[in-house]
Scaffold this motif. Structure first.
Motif, PDB file in Angstrom:
ATOM      1  N   SER B  41       1.155  -1.088  -0.378  1.00 30.87           N
ATOM      2  CA  SER B  41      -0.412   0.043   0.064  1.00 30.87           C
ATOM      3  C   SER B  41       1.176   1.302   0.028  1.00 30.87           C
ATOM      4  O   SER B  41       0.815   2.274  -0.981  1.00 30.87           O
ATOM      5  CB  SER B  41      -0.889   0.550   1.725  1.00 30.87           C
ATOM      6  OG  SER B  41      -1.969  -1.549   1.293  1.00 30.87           O
ATOM      7  N   GLN B  81      -6.905   1.122   0.226  1.00 28.84           N
ATOM      8  CA  GLN B  81      -7.637   0.014   0.180  1.00 28.84           C
ATOM      9  C   GLN B  81      -9.383  -0.712   1.199  1.00 28.84           C
ATOM     10  O   GLN B  81      -9.467  -0.673   1.228  1.00 28.84           O
ATOM     11  CB  GLN B  81      -5.852  -0.415   1.413  1.00 28.84           C
ATOM     12  CG  GLN B  81      -6.857  -1.867   1.688  1.00 28.84           C
ATOM     13  CD  GLN B  81      -5.238  -2.411   2.524  1.00 28.84           C
ATOM     14  OE1 GLN B  81      -4.310  -1.847   2.399  1.00 28.84           O
ATOM     15  NE2 GLN B  81      -5.199  -3.535   3.060  1.00 28.84           N
ATOM     16  N   ASP B 161      -6.005  -0.279  -4.429  1.00 27.98           N
ATOM     17  CA  ASP B 161      -5.297  -0.711  -3.711  1.00 27.98           C
ATOM     18  C   ASP B 161      -6.681  -2.400  -3.240  1.00 27.98           C
ATOM     19  O   ASP B 161      -7.173  -1.704  -2.262  1.00 27.98           O
ATOM     20  CB  ASP B 161      -4.736  -0.370  -2.220  1.00 27.98           C
ATOM     21  CG  ASP B 161      -3.736   0.034  -1.866  1.00 27.98           C
ATOM     22  OD1 ASP B 161      -3.488  -1.482  -1.555  1.00 27.98           O
ATOM     23  OD2 ASP B 161      -3.318   0.152  -0.583  1.00 27.98           O
ATOM     24  N   GLU B 162      -6.031  -3.452  -3.413  1.00 25.87           N
ATOM     25  CA  GLU B 162      -6.805  -4.054  -3.044  1.00 25.87           C
ATOM     26  C   GLU B 162      -8.606  -3.844  -3.270  1.00 25.87           C
ATOM     27  O   GLU B 162      -9.310  -3.728  -2.066  1.00 25.87           O
ATOM     28  CB  GLU B 162      -6.823  -4.190  -1.701  1.00 25.87           C
ATOM     29  CG  GLU B 162      -5.869  -4.538  -0.671  1.00 25.87           C
ATOM     30  CD  GLU B 162      -4.703  -6.057  -0.033  1.00 25.87           C
ATOM     31  OE1 GLU B 162      -5.546  -6.820  -0.760  1.00 25.87           O
ATOM     32  OE2 GLU B 162      -3.845  -5.834   0.160  1.00 25.87           O
TER      33      GLU B 162
HETATM   34 MG   LIG Z   1      -2.257  -2.927   1.775  1.00 21.44          MG
END
Ligand SMILES: [Mg+2]
Ligand SMILES: Nc1ncnc2c1ncn2[C@@H]1O[C@H](COP(=O)(O)OP(=O)(O)O)[C@@H](O)[C@H]1O
Lengths: 344, 257
Positions: B41, B81, B161-162
């Motif tokens: 991240s 995220q 992010d994710e």
């Molecule tokens: Mg992360």
């Protein structure tokens, strides 16, 4: 088709409805009193005051004078002060991303109060410089609360800032009491002001108006930017916005609004929480609608609060701040419970 | 499209990212993988210019540090995220925030901005949700709404992010297929972090494996997803086989370390 009907299509309708409510509240506020005046006559008289409009309201000159010299400025000051406090509350809530931020709880109002008291006591001031002192005090109060909230730990979030604000408010109020007792001959004047008062006539209205206009314009212009801030600093930055600059500007504008309100009418609490919260429930969370509706709704609310303050124990009067706290404190607990639950 | 040279990030007392290089060509999909806390991240934030870092990031052959915030925002869109979704905002208003880099500081959005936003919502099957409050959405719907905001930005690079955490299998597939389709249709460059290794190998053109803040391996999925590399850096006992399309499939083996 349906997809073009974005939320902002509904905004003019909301604003128009809110203005209608405000007008009704103002008429109600002008009606109360010993003299026997009907709502319709008030409406006609109000039209008659407009430039280039001449209507016969059927009111005697004495009654017209009463409305114009006492009632009208009173209702206008209440509307402006209420609007400023509600809008400042919404602004602080956007900057701190905290639904409980409020000029009163943040220490802004207490800072303005202390600075105003000091100005009254120490400087042989004219009324005109009071808002300036109040502005410096408001900014100082918020700064103190925010710094204290940050150093007190990152655990609480929402609650920490409010606790810090309460601590700062108590501390500044204590100093203020100390300063005011110092100068007994000014006590009367200071007390009258602290308890909250919107009955200062046209002078009071003209004193607050320029500050009100500047701060309201600044805050209303920043509605979209506050929406961007509400997604967090990282995302706001990734959208090309300098978050720190927006925050700083809105903070100054909200403190100016608080200062103007406090300088003319003392400490009036909870308007800044109650109104933006109700507005969010009704019209959604975008600051582009929350700010203008808070301005109008806060005005209507304080006009009503003033009406209640004048009538509930007539012929005596309650301080208007007592009325807003009576409504606001239970409300505050409700909002606190809801944010707590949402955080779980 | 993206070139990163020797990027390091120090947070507090720790080097969270150390000397990472990476290259992503236009239209390519890079997946950054690695165990929790590897610095994935943080690397994405450094590319976006959200954390102070050493080293150089070049976006579309321009040094990122010299881009103005708004210019960079027109070039790169970022979805964190754990995005903060203001619960009372409507889906449309939220997605419209993606147009921020095109709207003057104190100005208001144009009809064009509204059209772009509406068409993105359409593409993500969110048109019916436009007036709903963001707080009323399910996890999968939220993730799509965040994607909608990023797409409304009309940037050529997407940093996600994710994007599939907290999504069930079907919604994971829906989001990833969507990103893949958009990438092919609009020639977007995509960088995602993904924690599911098989999924990462399935969708990405290349992988970057991070561990302890360093880039420890990079290349085609088959080169990075090997039993020794994954076993060592994830501290896991895995079996990796080629799947039906030749891309690696990662299985856990019972009785691991
Ligand atoms: Mg992360
Ligand atoms: N603000 C911070 N200060 C100090 N350490 C941080 C901070 N943010 C993240 N870290 C640490 O940096 C490491 C990498 O974090 P992150 O990039 O989120 O990892 P990943 O996304 O790979 O799981 C973690 O060990 C985390 O604890």
């Amino acid at each position: 088709m349906a997809r073009q009907a974005g939320p902002s299509r509904a905004r003019p309708l909301w604003v128009a409805s809110a203005l209608g409510v405000l007008a009704l509240c103002m008429i109600a506020g002008m009606l109360d009193g010993a003299a026997d005046i009907s709502p319709w006559q008030v409406v006609l008289q109000a039209l008659d005051w407009l430039p280039f409009v001449h209507v016969d309201s059927g009111l005697a000159p004495v009654e017209q004078g009463l409305l114009y010299e006492l009632r009208l400025p009173r209702v206008l000051v209440a509307a402006v002060v209420g609007g400023l406090l509600a809008m400042a509350g919404a602004g602080y809530q956007g900057v701190f991303r905290n639904p409980l931020a409020d000029p009163y709880l943040l220490g802004a109002a207490a800072g303005a109060g202390l600075a105003t008291t000091v100005a009254i006591v120490l400087l042989p001031v004219s009324a005109g410089s009071i808002p300036v002192a109040a502005f410096l005090g408001a900014v100082g109060g918020v700064f103190l609360a925010y710094t204290l909230g940050n150093t007190a730990g990152r655990s609480g979030g929402t609650a920490t800032l409010v606790l810090a604000g309460v601590a700062v408010t108590s501390f500044l109020t204590a100093i203020q009491t100390f300063v005011q007792q110092f100068k007994v001959e000014e006590l009367q004047r200071i007390y009258a002001w602290i308890l909250g008062d919107v009955g200062g006539g046209w002078d009071q209205f003209w004193l607050v108006l320029p500050y009100a206009a500047v701060s309201a314009a600044l805050l209303l212009l920043h509605g979209r930017m506050l929406d961007v801030l509400s997604v967090g600093d990282d995302e706001a930055t990734s959208l090309g916005v300098r978050a720190a600059r927006v925050r700083f500007t809105v903070l100054l504008a909200a403190s100016l609004a608080t200062a103007a309100a406090v300088a003319v009418s003392g400490l009036i609490g909870f308007v800044g929480i109650v109104i933006p919260h109700v507005v969010r429930r009704l019209a959604g969370g975008s600051y582009r609608i929350v700010l203008p509706l808070s301005l109008i709704g806060g005005g209507a609310f304080l006009v009503l609060a003033d009406l209640i303050a004048r009538t509930v124990i007539a012929p005596a009067e309650l301080p208007i701040g007592v009325v807003t706290m009576f409504v606001g404190a239970p409300f505050f607990v409700g909002v606190l419970r809801m944010t707590r639950r949402a955080a779980l | 499209m993206i070139t990163v040279r020797g990027v390091s990030v120090r947070l507090g007392e720790r080097d969270v990212v150390s000397e990472v290089d990476l290259d992503v060509r236009g239209g390519e999909w890079l997946a950054v993988i690695g165990p929790n806390g590897a610095g994935k991240s943080t690397l994405l934030k450094a590319v976006m210019g959200l954390v102070a870092h050493r080293g150089e990031v070049t976006l579309d052959s321009k040094p990122s540090a010299r881009l103005k915030p708004r210019e960079r925002a027109r070039l790169v869109a970022y979805a964190p995220q754990a995005p903060a979704l203001p619960p009372d905002m409507t889906v449309f208003d939220y997605a419209l925030l993606g147009r921020t880099p095109y709207i003057p500081y104190l100005g208001r959005e144009s009809a064009h901005d509204r059209e772009v936003t509406a068409s993105v919502l359409d593409r993500l099957d969110l048109a019916a949700f436009a007036m709903r409050r963001v707080g009323e959405l399910s996890g999968g719907e939220r993730q799509r709404v965040v994607l909608a905001r990023a797409l409304a930005q009309e940037a050529t690079v997407l940093l996600l992010d994710e994007p599939t955490t907290a999504l069930d299998l079907g919604h994971q597939q829906q989001v990833l297929e969507l990103v893949d389709r958009l990438r092919r249709a609009d020639g977007l460059t995509v960088v995602t972090t993904l924690h599911d290794l098989t999924v990462a190998g399935l969708y990405a053109d290349s992988l970057l494996l991070m561990a302890g803040g360093r880039a420890v391996a990079s290349g085609r999925p088959g080169q990075v997803l090997t039993e020794p590399l994954v076993g060592r850096h994830f501290d896991a006992h895995v079996k990796i086989e080629p799947g039906p399309d030749g891309r690696p499939v990662v299985h856990l083996v019972r009785g691991g370390p």
